[in-house]
Design a protein around this motif. Sequence first.
Motif, PDB file in Angstrom:
ATOM      1  N   LEU A   1      -2.092   7.614   5.214  1.00  0.00           N
ATOM      2  CA  LEU A   1      -1.515   6.276   5.115  1.00  0.00           C
ATOM      3  C   LEU A   1      -1.722   5.503   6.411  1.00  0.00           C
TER       4      LEU A   1
ATOM      5  N   ASP B   1       0.871  -1.174   0.000  1.00  0.00           N
ATOM      6  CA  ASP B   1       0.000   0.000   0.000  1.00  0.00           C
ATOM      7  C   ASP B   1       0.907   1.223   0.000  1.00  0.00           C
ATOM      8  N   GLY B   2       1.129   1.786  -1.164  1.00  0.00           N
ATOM      9  CA  GLY B   2       2.087   2.885  -1.273  1.00  0.00           C
ATOM     10  C   GLY B   2       3.461   2.416  -0.850  1.00  0.00           C
TER      11      GLY B   2
END
Length: 262
Positions: free
Chosen positions: A61, A31-32
């Motif tokens: 995030l 995720d990122g």
Amino acid sequence: MVDTAALLTAYDEHMRTPPGPGPAGLTYEPDGPVIRVVGGHEGRIRAPRDLGLTGDEVDRLIARQRDYFRARGEGVEWKVRGHDRPADLGGRLTAAGFTAEPPSAVLIGLAEEVAAEPVLPDGVVLRATQADEDLRRIADQQTEVWGFDLSWVADDLRSQVAAAPDRISILIAEAGDRLVTSAWAVFHPSHDYVALLGGTTVPEWRGRGLYRALLAARAGEAAARGCRLLHVDASPDSAPILRRLGFHEITTSTHYRWTPIE
């Protein structure tokens, strides 16, 4: 002289994220800049030294990871090193509801310097094991020592053994039927770091050299395999022993945990 900056660089390159596919039941989801480790006893977040984000980007995030595991009804742990960026990551995790545990010292040792014949107290036997019953006993012993439920350790060790038995070495020291110390080493296939874990001794057997004996045995195996560097996230009890044996502190690590409210 040991180049601690070079050790830190190697650590950041090799010890931050999971090496290769996980054991059965465990998945790694990017995720990122971070990787979510899903399917264990709790969620885990593994990240590079620098997230490459600032301000609200970091907050979003963090919230995504927390909310992902909230939807699963699970807790999540995010490990932050003392030199990580952004520098306010810990504070932002706390603001998002994570709780910081006491920091550990990240120590690196040279396997060939630490390796030695284990010296055991009279009446104590050291042996390697991957037997299911011993894994359960290790979890029980760790729970006894630390005072909270570590029953998940048996499943975690079991899954690592099933996935790649040659990449984990598990040692126990016994005095008769009493398991007095347990420890294990995880070997990574793509580099020469070895993670040393466990290293837990029951209170009545502390101060008799058992921690050092199991450390020497694991270092000996690492050196025999051609692995050069030993990595430990050390508690305040273990860190002085490791420093006396020539380990070098390169940073600190702090576990930030979020737990769903029941």
